[in-house]
Design a protein around this motif. Structure first.
Motif, PDB file in Angstrom:
ATOM      1  N   GLY A  22      34.996 -12.219  -8.742  1.00 50.78           N
ATOM      2  CA  GLY A  22      35.639 -11.578  -9.883  1.00 50.78           C
ATOM      3  C   GLY A  22      36.508 -12.540 -10.659  1.00 50.78           C
ATOM      4  N   PRO A  23      36.879 -12.167 -11.882  1.00 52.60           N
ATOM      5  CA  PRO A  23      37.679 -13.052 -12.732  1.00 52.60           C
ATOM      6  C   PRO A  23      39.064 -13.372 -12.175  1.00 52.60           C
ATOM      7  CG  PRO A  23      37.488 -10.859 -13.704  1.00 52.60           C
ATOM      8  CD  PRO A  23      36.523 -10.908 -12.568  1.00 52.60           C
ATOM      9  N   LYS A  24      39.566 -12.530 -11.260  1.00 53.87           N
ATOM     10  CA  LYS A  24      40.887 -12.767 -10.686  1.00 53.87           C
ATOM     11  C   LYS A  24      40.834 -13.327  -9.262  1.00 53.87           C
ATOM     12  CE  LYS A  24      43.168  -9.092 -13.348  1.00 53.87           C
ATOM     13  NZ  LYS A  24      44.007  -7.861 -13.256  1.00 53.87           N
ATOM     14  N   ALA A  25      39.644 -13.795  -8.845  1.00 52.23           N
ATOM     15  CA  ALA A  25      39.483 -14.267  -7.469  1.00 52.23           C
ATOM     16  C   ALA A  25      40.458 -15.391  -7.118  1.00 52.23           C
ATOM     17  CB  ALA A  25      38.044 -14.714  -7.244  1.00 52.23           C
ATOM     18  N   ALA A  26      40.491 -16.426  -7.951  1.00 50.43           N
ATOM     19  CA  ALA A  26      41.383 -17.554  -7.669  1.00 50.43           C
ATOM     20  C   ALA A  26      42.842 -17.144  -7.753  1.00 50.43           C
ATOM     21  CB  ALA A  26      41.094 -18.708  -8.622  1.00 50.43           C
ATOM     22  N   ASP A  27      43.158 -16.239  -8.677  1.00 45.97           N
ATOM     23  CA  ASP A  27      44.536 -15.779  -8.817  1.00 45.97           C
ATOM     24  C   ASP A  27      44.991 -15.037  -7.562  1.00 45.97           C
ATOM     25  OD1 ASP A  27      46.903 -15.409 -10.569  1.00 45.97           O
ATOM     26  OD2 ASP A  27      46.404 -13.296 -10.315  1.00 45.97           O
ATOM     27  N   LEU A  28      44.106 -14.215  -7.020  1.00 40.17           N
ATOM     28  CA  LEU A  28      44.436 -13.519  -5.778  1.00 40.17           C
ATOM     29  C   LEU A  28      44.677 -14.502  -4.649  1.00 40.17           C
ATOM     30  CD1 LEU A  28      44.607 -11.093  -3.831  1.00 40.17           C
ATOM     31  CD2 LEU A  28      42.106 -11.147  -3.687  1.00 40.17           C
ATOM     32  N   LEU A  29      43.761 -15.446  -4.481  1.00 42.32           N
ATOM     33  CA  LEU A  29      43.884 -16.401  -3.380  1.00 42.32           C
ATOM     34  C   LEU A  29      45.097 -17.305  -3.539  1.00 42.32           C
ATOM     35  CD1 LEU A  29      40.142 -17.407  -2.887  1.00 42.32           C
ATOM     36  CD2 LEU A  29      41.462 -15.666  -1.678  1.00 42.32           C
ATOM     37  N   SER A  30      45.485 -17.575  -4.783  1.00 44.48           N
ATOM     38  CA  SER A  30      46.631 -18.462  -5.016  1.00 44.48           C
ATOM     39  C   SER A  30      47.932 -17.868  -4.488  1.00 44.48           C
ATOM     40  CB  SER A  30      46.776 -18.769  -6.509  1.00 44.48           C
ATOM     41  OG  SER A  30      47.168 -17.611  -7.231  1.00 44.48           O
ATOM     42  N   MET A  52      45.433 -20.273   4.566  1.00 38.78           N
ATOM     43  CA  MET A  52      45.508 -19.118   3.673  1.00 38.78           C
ATOM     44  C   MET A  52      46.289 -18.023   4.382  1.00 38.78           C
ATOM     45  SD  MET A  52      44.281 -17.615   0.825  1.00 38.78           S
ATOM     46  CE  MET A  52      44.700 -15.968   0.303  1.00 38.78           C
ATOM     47  N   ALA A  53      47.450 -17.669   3.849  1.00 35.19           N
ATOM     48  CA  ALA A  53      48.300 -16.645   4.467  1.00 35.19           C
ATOM     49  C   ALA A  53      48.549 -16.978   5.940  1.00 35.19           C
ATOM     50  CB  ALA A  53      47.670 -15.269   4.335  1.00 35.19           C
ATOM     51  N   ARG A  54      48.834 -18.238   6.210  1.00 35.01           N
ATOM     52  CA  ARG A  54      49.130 -18.770   7.543  1.00 35.01           C
ATOM     53  C   ARG A  54      47.904 -18.821   8.459  1.00 35.01           C
ATOM     54  NH1 ARG A  54      54.978 -15.907   9.011  1.00 35.01           N
ATOM     55  NH2 ARG A  54      56.074 -16.601   7.136  1.00 35.01           N
ATOM     56  N   VAL A  55      46.727 -18.647   7.885  1.00 38.38           N
ATOM     57  CA  VAL A  55      45.492 -18.651   8.669  1.00 38.38           C
ATOM     58  C   VAL A  55      44.647 -19.862   8.268  1.00 38.38           C
ATOM     59  CG1 VAL A  55      43.322 -17.431   9.080  1.00 38.38           C
ATOM     60  CG2 VAL A  55      45.458 -16.149   8.936  1.00 38.38           C
ATOM     61  N   PRO A  56      44.152 -20.656   9.230  1.00 40.07           N
ATOM     62  CA  PRO A  56      43.253 -21.758   8.890  1.00 40.07           C
ATOM     63  C   PRO A  56      41.931 -21.219   8.333  1.00 40.07           C
ATOM     64  CG  PRO A  56      44.143 -21.999  11.124  1.00 40.07           C
ATOM     65  CD  PRO A  56      44.473 -20.610  10.666  1.00 40.07           C
ATOM     66  N   GLY A  99      48.429 -16.900  -1.565  1.00 39.44           N
ATOM     67  CA  GLY A  99      48.690 -17.232  -0.174  1.00 39.44           C
ATOM     68  C   GLY A  99      48.077 -18.531   0.302  1.00 39.44           C
ATOM     69  N   ILE A 100      47.502 -19.312  -0.623  1.00 38.58           N
ATOM     70  CA  ILE A 100      46.810 -20.524  -0.197  1.00 38.58           C
ATOM     71  C   ILE A 100      47.649 -21.758  -0.492  1.00 38.58           C
ATOM     72  CG2 ILE A 100      45.537 -21.168  -2.297  1.00 38.58           C
ATOM     73  CD1 ILE A 100      43.015 -21.263  -0.408  1.00 38.58           C
ATOM     74  N   SER A 101      47.501 -22.764   0.342  1.00 35.40           N
ATOM     75  CA  SER A 101      48.291 -23.986   0.180  1.00 35.40           C
ATOM     76  C   SER A 101      47.488 -25.082  -0.511  1.00 35.40           C
ATOM     77  CB  SER A 101      48.766 -24.480   1.547  1.00 35.40           C
ATOM     78  OG  SER A 101      47.665 -24.742   2.406  1.00 35.40           O
ATOM     79  N   TYR A 102      46.510 -24.686  -1.335  1.00 32.65           N
ATOM     80  CA  TYR A 102      45.669 -25.659  -2.035  1.00 32.65           C
ATOM     81  C   TYR A 102      45.517 -25.204  -3.482  1.00 32.65           C
ATOM     82  CZ  TYR A 102      41.814 -28.919  -2.871  1.00 32.65           C
ATOM     83  OH  TYR A 102      41.044 -29.935  -3.355  1.00 32.65           O
ATOM     84  N   ASP A 103      45.458 -26.151  -4.394  1.00 27.51           N
ATOM     85  CA  ASP A 103      45.328 -25.854  -5.822  1.00 27.51           C
ATOM     86  C   ASP A 103      43.878 -25.477  -6.139  1.00 27.51           C
ATOM     87  OD1 ASP A 103      45.446 -25.678  -8.548  1.00 27.51           O
ATOM     88  OD2 ASP A 103      46.246 -27.696  -8.869  1.00 27.51           O
ATOM     89  N   LEU A 104      43.653 -24.237  -6.569  1.00 24.35           N
ATOM     90  CA  LEU A 104      42.312 -23.751  -6.872  1.00 24.35           C
ATOM     91  C   LEU A 104      41.953 -23.869  -8.348  1.00 24.35           C
ATOM     92  CD1 LEU A 104      42.199 -20.533  -4.648  1.00 24.35           C
ATOM     93  CD2 LEU A 104      41.331 -22.813  -4.123  1.00 24.35           C
ATOM     94  N   HIS A 105      42.771 -24.547  -9.136  1.00 23.23           N
ATOM     95  CA  HIS A 105      42.461 -24.712 -10.560  1.00 23.23           C
ATOM     96  C   HIS A 105      41.141 -25.468 -10.706  1.00 23.23           C
ATOM     97  CE1 HIS A 105      42.725 -26.130 -14.729  1.00 23.23           C
ATOM     98  NE2 HIS A 105      43.529 -25.086 -14.918  1.00 23.23           N
ATOM     99  N   PRO A 106      40.283 -25.062 -11.668  1.00 26.38           N
ATOM    100  CA  PRO A 106      38.967 -25.706 -11.838  1.00 26.38           C
ATOM    101  C   PRO A 106      39.016 -27.221 -12.004  1.00 26.38           C
ATOM    102  CG  PRO A 106      39.096 -23.706 -13.146  1.00 26.38           C
ATOM    103  CD  PRO A 106      40.466 -23.927 -12.592  1.00 26.38           C
ATOM    104  N   SER A 107      40.128 -27.733 -12.506  1.00 26.26           N
ATOM    105  CA  SER A 107      40.236 -29.182 -12.677  1.00 26.26           C
ATOM    106  C   SER A 107      40.395 -29.898 -11.337  1.00 26.26           C
ATOM    107  CB  SER A 107      41.430 -29.518 -13.578  1.00 26.26           C
ATOM    108  OG  SER A 107      42.655 -29.120 -12.960  1.00 26.26           O
ATOM    109  N   VAL A 108      40.754 -29.139 -10.309  1.00 25.87           N
ATOM    110  CA  VAL A 108      40.956 -29.709  -8.976  1.00 25.87           C
ATOM    111  C   VAL A 108      39.873 -29.248  -8.011  1.00 25.87           C
ATOM    112  CG1 VAL A 108      42.534 -29.850  -7.008  1.00 25.87           C
ATOM    113  CG2 VAL A 108      43.444 -29.796  -9.348  1.00 25.87           C
ATOM    114  N   ASN A 160      43.012  -7.692   5.829  1.00 28.87           N
ATOM    115  CA  ASN A 160      44.079  -6.742   5.484  1.00 28.87           C
ATOM    116  C   ASN A 160      45.081  -7.365   4.518  1.00 28.87           C
ATOM    117  OD1 ASN A 160      43.031  -4.663   7.064  1.00 28.87           O
ATOM    118  ND2 ASN A 160      44.147  -5.321   8.893  1.00 28.87           N
ATOM    119  N   TRP A 161      45.375  -8.653   4.702  1.00 32.56           N
ATOM    120  CA  TRP A 161      46.305  -9.333   3.800  1.00 32.56           C
ATOM    121  C   TRP A 161      45.742  -9.365   2.387  1.00 32.56           C
ATOM    122  CZ3 TRP A 161      46.491 -13.317   0.390  1.00 32.56           C
ATOM    123  CH2 TRP A 161      47.757 -13.799   0.036  1.00 32.56           C
TER     124      TRP A 161
END
Length: 199
Positions: free
Chosen positions: A125-133, A155-159, A135-144, A186-187
């Motif tokens: 979905g269009p908000k997929a990266a926004d949702l993951l951002s 992701m949310a303290r989970v490997p 709780g994730i410790s990595y930059d999901l911007h398309p430039s990266v 659930n998170w």
């Protein structure tokens, strides 16, 4: 005489007879449980084994760090200098495993079936990266983080291992260990339901 233990998805209790799926404004979550997961390890300078892999699967193992390729319905993701993840549909798993046996035969290489040890949660979905951002410790911007990239992160303290697919709709897979799958599911649902989750 022992019998084969049936494979049960770690999220099966949440989905009943169907694979778990949840839809929100701009995001869809679903488990991809009917996949075979294998890890292959070989020396990075072992060109003979890599050639056997290419002949068996129609593509090389990815040489570039943090990338994956899909060829003949088999996904191969780089996990480390001498380690790759091989994903395929369950209905061709025997064929894939047979090929892996042939690839590592008489070589200083190995493979292991980890299908029951992990699962895949797909976020689209269009908000997929926004949702993951959230709780994730990595930059999901398309430039990266672009299509064909994968990364092992938290992701949310989970490997998790994260893969970005080419699609008309933004598609990101989270590969998560079995013991963390229900917590992460659930998170993701909790965050997606929050009223402030907006672009």
């Amino acid at each position: 005489m022992s019998s084969r233990i049936p494979m049960v998805s770690p999220l099966a209790p949440l989905g009943g007879e169907e694979m778990p799926r949840a839809e929100f404004d701009g995001v869809t979550l679903e488990e991809l449980s009917k996949l075979c997961h294998c890890i292959i390890r070989l020396q990075r300078d072992d060109e003979k084994t890599k050639t056997k892999f290419r002949k068996s699967f129609g593509s090389d193992v990815p040489a570039a760090p943090n990338t994956f390729i899909i060829s003949n319905d088999v996904l191969v993701a780089w996990l480390g200098p001498d380690e790759w993840l091989v994903l395929s549909q369950l209905f061709i798993s025997h064929e894939v495993m047979g090929k892996l046996v042939e690839v590592v035969s008489k070589r200083f290489a190995t493979w292991v079936d980890v299908t029951n040890a992990q699962t895949v949660i797909r976020v689209t979905g269009p908000k997929a990266a926004d949702l993951l951002s959230r709780g994730i410790s990595y930059d999901l911007h398309p430039s990266v983080f672009s299509v064909g990239d994968c990364v092992q992160t938290v992701m949310a303290r989970v490997p998790v291992t994260v893969l970005k697919h080419e699609s008309d709709v933004q598609t990101i897979d989270l590969i998560v260990k079995r013991s963390f799958a229900e917590y992460l599911w659930n998170w993701l649902n909790d965050v997606a339901q929050q009223a402030e989750f907006q672009l």
